[in-house]
Write a protein that holds these residues in place. Structure first.
Motif, PDB file in Angstrom:
ATOM      1  N   CYS A 240       0.800  -1.156  -0.085  1.00 12.58           N
ATOM      2  CA  CYS A 240      -0.074   0.045  -0.040  1.00 12.58           C
ATOM      3  C   CYS A 240       0.958   1.293   0.117  1.00 12.58           C
ATOM      4  CB  CYS A 240      -1.088  -0.115   1.295  1.00 12.58           C
ATOM      5  SG  CYS A 240      -2.117  -1.092   1.109  1.00 12.58           S
TER       6      CYS A 240
ATOM      7  N   ARG B  39      -2.091  -5.051  -4.938  1.00  5.69           N
ATOM      8  CA  ARG B  39      -2.903  -3.762  -4.832  1.00  5.69           C
ATOM      9  C   ARG B  39      -4.193  -3.839  -5.522  1.00  5.69           C
ATOM     10  NH1 ARG B  39       2.522  -0.168  -6.908  1.00  5.69           N
ATOM     11  NH2 ARG B  39       3.098   0.370  -4.509  1.00  5.69           N
TER      12      ARG B  39
ATOM     13  N   CYS C 220      -4.694   1.856  -1.669  1.00  3.41           N
ATOM     14  CA  CYS C 220      -4.116   0.787  -2.236  1.00  3.41           C
ATOM     15  C   CYS C 220      -2.852   0.901  -2.888  1.00  3.41           C
ATOM     16  CB  CYS C 220      -5.218   0.183  -3.469  1.00  3.41           C
ATOM     17  SG  CYS C 220      -6.852  -0.041  -2.784  1.00  3.41           S
TER      18      CYS C 220
END
Length: 407
Positions: free
Chosen positions: A314, A353, A375
């Motif tokens: 992230c 992701r 993300c």
């Protein structure tokens, strides 16, 4: 235009000591708050029929319901009927919401395959019911596509065993299994029983045995030792849709000339009176906890790289940051990575992701601008292009398709 003559009396039969049933109730109440008024009575046992004549019902079929309670003239929506229920012509005539349990099994298999588990098993519910069989079949089918099989054990019914004997039986089975192994349990209760047996046998979870349950009962999963990973459905949304469907049945009856309400009601989102008989609702996501928090990777360099990626995907990391942590050449790590994971380091970062992105698209209403930093994407435009390249459609289209199951 049709008007209603009295407020409908809606009877709910739910087992609210279960987390999933409380979520279902929240969805029903959310719908009523928007599109009521309804007078709702919540039951977990069955009062004498003459005490109450409902306008409509929503019923979870896990409760022992007396046969005389079923009235074909009362609009009814049922949740997760079993084979024996559908053999009853009155029950078979009702609208029903059914968990897509084959997809649950396939999701579990995909989850374990992505962890490179070498062996697989299934702990079956003690009753031979349709959802248990379908869950196993979905699990086996997905594994078979990748050339794997799975071992199966069925638990003893709660009233027919002592824990000492059951633990011995499970322990003997666990000791006989090849290790490491990934075990999918029919539901959280089965998984917790398995975890207790692992503890009794000094079997290390998750490094020797990974365990995954279904239903994501938060208290049950958090209090398990170690904490239990579990597959979750969006039960609040399911409750909302069940209430919406029941409202449609009431309006269909109204359309045929039978009136219920005292005042005009706010029109619900669904105005089509040709309502489907069966609606499937799908698993939403896997809540990973300690019982599966490992990867079966033989190469120590790739294992270290994967651990770093899982913790930091992230953040604004790239291949260079991964190589720096592992401390071997980029070319060497790429070769090792492709051998173990069958994809590049960059693709692995993107995989994690996108996995988080799809989970948040399903479970939240966050905008693309809000989702990108959560993300690990540089910006929303790059995220949108990456998503379309992998899935072939836009995020908005995907979100609409995945927001709720199909009929």
């Amino acid at each position: 235009m049709s008007y209603f003559q009295k407020i409908p009396e809606i009877q709910l039969f739910l087992q609210t000591d279960l987390d999933s049933q409380r979520q279902l109730l929240r969805g029903i109440l959310r719908y009523e708050n928007l599109h009521g008024p309804w007078n709702i009575s919540l039951e977990n046992e069955f009062p004498p029929k003459e005490n109450f004549s409902p306008t409509g019902r929503i019923v979870w079929m896990g409760l022992p319901i007396p046969p005389e309670w079923w009235e074909p003239h009362v609009p009814t929506v049922i949740l997760n009927p079993r084979d024996i229920h559908l053999a009853n012509p009155v029950l078979a005539s009702f609208s029903r919401f059914t968990y897509d349990t084959s997809t649950v099994g396939a999701m579990a298999a995909e989850f374990f395959l992505n962890k490179h588990a070498p062996h697989f098993a299934y702990v079956a519910y003690w009753e031979d019911v349709n959802w248990n069989r379908e869950r196993l079949e979905g699990f086996q089918k997905k594994l078979a596509e990748k050339g794997h099989s799975c071992l199966v054990i069925r638990l003893t019914p709660p009233g027919k065993y002592s824990w000492k004997r059951e633990c011995q039986r499970l322990g003997k089975w666990l000791q006989s299994l090849p290790k490491p192994i990934a075990i999918f349990a029919a539901n959280d209760a089965c998984a917790v029983r398995l975890l207790k047996a692992c503890h009794q046998q000094s079997i290390v979870v998750p490094h020797e045995v990974m365990v995954l349950g279904v239903d994501n009962d938060e208290f049950l999963c958090q209090l398990a030792r170690p904490s239990l990973s579990s597959i979750q459905a969006n039960m609040e949304e399911t409750g909302y849709r069940m209430a919406e469907h029941l409202d449609g049945l009431l309006r269909k009856k109204l359309h045929a000339g039978q009136r219920f309400f005292t005042v005009p009601s706010l029109s619900p989102p669904t105005t089509n009176l040709d309502l489907p008989k069966q609606i499937l609702y799908s698993p939403m996501e896997i809540h990973e906890r300690r019982s599966t928090n490992t990867l079966y990777i033989q190469d120590p360099y790739v294992a270290k790289a994967m651990e770093f990626i899982q913790i930091n995907f992230c953040e604004r990391i790239g291949v260079a940051e991964v190589v720096k942590i592992v401390d071997i050449s980029r070319r060497s790590l790429e070769v090792r990575f492709r051998k173990e994971r069958n994809r590049s380091i960059f693709d692995e970062i993107t995989h994690w992701r996108l996995e988080k992105l799809t989970r948040l698209l399903r479970s939240t209403t966050l905008s693309q601008r809000e989702l990108a930093p959560l993300c690990g994407f540089q910006n929303e435009n790059y995220m949108a292009k990456t998503f379309r390249r992998h899935f072939g459609i836009s995020m908005n289209t995907w979100r609409k398709q995945e927001a709720f199951p199909r009929s």
